[in-house]
Design an enzyme around this catalytic site. Structure first.
Site, mmCIF file in Angstrom:
data_model
loop_
_atom_site.group_PDB
_atom_site.id
_atom_site.type_symbol
_atom_site.label_atom_id
_atom_site.label_comp_id
_atom_site.label_asym_id
_atom_site.label_seq_id
_atom_site.Cartn_x
_atom_site.Cartn_y
_atom_site.Cartn_z
ATOM 1 N N GLY A 164 0.800 -1.218 0.000
ATOM 2 C CA GLY A 164 0.000 0.000 0.000
ATOM 3 C C GLY A 164 0.838 1.276 0.000
ATOM 4 N N GLY A 165 2.123 1.144 -0.361
ATOM 5 C CA GLY A 165 2.929 2.346 -0.565
ATOM 6 C C GLY A 165 3.628 2.891 0.665
ATOM 7 C CG HIS A 208 -1.564 -3.339 -10.190
ATOM 8 N ND1 HIS A 208 -1.405 -3.126 -8.847
ATOM 9 C CD2 HIS A 208 -2.247 -4.497 -10.287
ATOM 10 C CE1 HIS A 208 -1.957 -4.120 -8.172
ATOM 11 N NE2 HIS A 208 -2.491 -4.963 -9.022
ATOM 12 N NE ARG A 292 -7.226 -8.536 -0.409
ATOM 13 C CZ ARG A 292 -6.063 -7.954 -0.631
ATOM 14 N NH1 ARG A 292 -4.994 -8.310 0.046
ATOM 15 N NH2 ARG A 292 -5.948 -7.012 -1.557
ATOM 16 C CB VAL A 295 -12.339 -5.083 -3.882
ATOM 17 C CG1 VAL A 295 -13.518 -4.206 -4.296
ATOM 18 C CG2 VAL A 295 -11.988 -4.841 -2.418
HETATM 19 C C1 MV4 Z 1 7.303 -0.523 -7.590
HETATM 20 C C2 MV4 Z 1 7.109 0.525 -8.532
HETATM 21 C C3 MV4 Z 1 8.127 0.743 -9.438
HETATM 22 N N1 MV4 Z 1 9.273 0.016 -9.389
HETATM 23 N N2 MV4 Z 1 8.443 -1.232 -7.592
HETATM 24 C C4 MV4 Z 1 3.313 0.340 -5.043
HETATM 25 C C5 MV4 Z 1 2.681 -0.469 -3.956
HETATM 26 C C6 MV4 Z 1 3.593 -1.581 -3.692
HETATM 27 N N3 MV4 Z 1 2.867 -2.800 -3.561
HETATM 28 C C7 MV4 Z 1 4.541 -1.629 -4.850
HETATM 29 N N4 MV4 Z 1 4.364 -0.423 -5.593
HETATM 30 C C8 MV4 Z 1 5.227 -0.084 -6.594
HETATM 31 N N5 MV4 Z 1 6.372 -0.808 -6.660
HETATM 32 C C9 MV4 Z 1 9.407 -0.945 -8.469
HETATM 33 N N6 MV4 Z 1 10.547 -1.652 -8.433
HETATM 34 C C10 MV4 Z 1 5.921 1.236 -8.504
HETATM 35 C C11 MV4 Z 1 4.972 0.953 -7.514
HETATM 36 C C12 MV4 Z 1 3.779 1.763 -7.556
HETATM 37 C C13 MV4 Z 1 2.533 1.219 -7.921
HETATM 38 C C14 MV4 Z 1 2.380 -0.121 -8.233
HETATM 39 C C15 MV4 Z 1 1.157 -0.632 -8.592
HETATM 40 C C16 MV4 Z 1 0.057 0.201 -8.643
HETATM 41 C C17 MV4 Z 1 0.171 1.529 -8.343
HETATM 42 C C18 MV4 Z 1 1.404 2.061 -7.964
HETATM 43 C C19 MV4 Z 1 1.514 3.415 -7.661
HETATM 44 C C20 MV4 Z 1 2.730 3.918 -7.286
HETATM 45 C C21 MV4 Z 1 3.860 3.091 -7.218
#
Ligand code: MV4
Length: 446
Positions: A164-165, A208, A292, A295
């Site tokens: 979740g960031g 994503h 899980r 949604v």
């Molecule tokens: C990343 C990325 C770019 N590069 N990892 C956001 C939540 C977490 N579960 C992993 N995330 C990210 N990982 C690398 N190596 C960018 C994100 C990301 C993101 C990923 C999926 C959906 C929305 C996002 C929004 C901001 C950053």
């Protein structure tokens, strides 16, 4: 098969589980907080037990009260829905110790996937594609500097307890590393009580895309195609669709196979989701595994014509799956309708719903627990409902969504309906031309 299932959740997902149980001839027990005593899950379940006051900590997260409710009603299984206790290893273990089947992942799988650095190491060992980065946790800033030099900037620092960031930082050059290292660790320490960090190459403007999988207790696995969840705002998904407009048959095959490798490596049992980042070259990388029901499981159900909650219950009861994979036959889109003010930074807008009218017709599904006169409580998430349209093509599903949104009347609270209406008109959205950064620059007008 189970005789009675207790649903340890509330709202639309509690109702969703009750519906499938009824169709399977399984008795249901709803648990509820005092804030939810007039809710539809309480009305439609065979039995209902109050488990505490409105605060989630004292009710939907109250393990002793939920276990007591299962014991007094003689439930033989618990469905946790999503959120709340659905990915709580301790709860999974306590259910097992009480002879109650937890309809979800084992405590071991939850623990393994909950620690992101361990999850990634497990996936790397199983040859699931992963983003280049540190081997497990970083010992100190000196090691962080060394790894960053090797993989080259930009890099991302990630908290192993994250998701979740939270506890996540993008670093563009070495001068910024120390500050990011300290602030990310602080944030992770405060949020999770765990400041373990690992590093990855930063993937710029990824999509994503997640793969739905199912694994039975007998070692069979299957994948059920993908969902594109790139339309997010501050890590909250707003729109999901399947198939992904970015998908190709070749990529789907490769991602499906990787997702099954991931499920095997996690010794997974149940339905789950493997999340990937997909870059502009269609290279994909393991991100997280969700243990899980999600949604957005609804859109997968629509395109493969399959009840995923039924599958989840059958797998938990020990049934076998065929092991064959599923291909999407249609196109499905879900818009999350939240009681939030899209004109005011999506601020929650709880309150009493006045007039309420749902759209209908062919290809439209609404999963909701609300009705005219229902009060959306400030204690829980602000979802009004999930509006899902399904058609032969993406264009038709979008047109149908626009028609449905125009008929959806929810008075008394602000909703995200106007946001969805503008998004669906956007040229780039309509072309399928979007990444996880799309909403950062989307020009939403009031
Ligand atoms: C990343 C990325 C770019 N590069 N990892 C956001 C939540 C977490 N579960 C992993 N995330 C990210 N990982 C690398 N190596 C960018 C994100 C990301 C993101 C990923 C999926 C959906 C929305 C996002 C929004 C901001 C950053």
């Amino acid at each position: 098969m189970f005789k009675k299932i207790l649903i340890a959740n509330r709202g639309e997902i509690a109702l969703r589980v009750i519906r499938t149980c009824k169709e399977m001839g399984i008795k249901t027990v709803a648990v509820y907080s005092t804030a939810d005593k007039d809710s539809l899950p309480v009305r439609f379940a065979d039995e209902a037990v109050c488990i505490g006051p409105p605060s989630s900590t004292l009710s939907y997260l109250n393990i002793p009260n939920i276990i007591a409710a299962a014991e007094i009603t003689n439930a033989d299984a618990i469905h946790p829905g999503y959120g709340f206790l659905s990915e709580n290893a301790k709860f999974s273990r306590i259910c097992t110790e009480h002879g109650i089947k937890f309809i979800g992942a084992s405590a071991e799988s939850i623990e393994l996937m909950g620690d992101k650095a361990t999850a990634k190491a497990t996936m790397k060992a199983a040859k699931v594609p992963c983003v280049p980065g540190s081997d497990g946790l970083l010992a100190n800033l000196t090691e962080a500097k060394k790894v960053a030099k090797e993989i080259k900037y930009p890099i991302m620092l990630k908290a192993t307890a994250g998701g979740g960031g939270k506890g996540m930082r993008v670093v563009w050059k070495e001068e910024e590393l120390e500050g990011a290292w300290n602030s990310a660790r602080n944030e992770a320490k405060n949020a999770f009580g765990n400041d373990g960090m690992y590093m990855e190459k930063f993937i710029e403007e990824p999509r994503h895309i997640e793969i739905q999988i199912a694994s039975d207790q007998h070692g069979k696995h299957c994948h059920m195609s993908e969902r594109d969840c790139s339309i997010q705002r501050r890590h909250q998904k707003l729109v999901e669709e399947t198939p992904s407009p970015f998908m190709t048959p070749k990529l789907r095959k490769a991602m499906g196979a990787a997702a099954i490798k991931a499920a095997k490596a996690a010794k997974y049992e149940g339905v789950g989701t493997v999340e990937f980042l997909v870059d502009k070259n269609r290279d994909f990388y393991f991100m997280e595994m969700n243990t899980r029901i999600q949604v957005e499981h609804t859109i997968t159900e629509e395109v493969i014509d399959f009840d995923l909650i039924r599958e989840q219950i059958k797998i938990a009861a020990g049934d076998k799956i065929s092991g064959k994979n599923y291909e999407p036959k249609l196109h499905s889109i879900q818009c999350r309708i939240n009681a939030e003010d899209p004109y005011n930074d999506f601020r929650p807008s709880p309150g009493k719903i006045g007039e309420y009218h749902e759209p209908g017709g062919h290809g439209i599904r609404i999963d909701t627990h609300v009705y005219a006169g229902y009060t959306i409580s400030p204690y829980y998430d602000s979802m009004v409902g999930k509006l899902i349209t399904t058609a032969q093509t993406r264009e038709e599903a979008i047109t149908k969504m626009q028609r449905a949104l125009s008929e959806y009347i929810v008075e008394g609270v602000k909703t995200t309906i106007p946001f969805h209406q503008q998004l669906l008109k956007d040229e780039n959205f309509r072309k399928g031309n979007f990444t996880t950064k799309f909403l950062e620059t989307f020009d939403f007008k009031s």
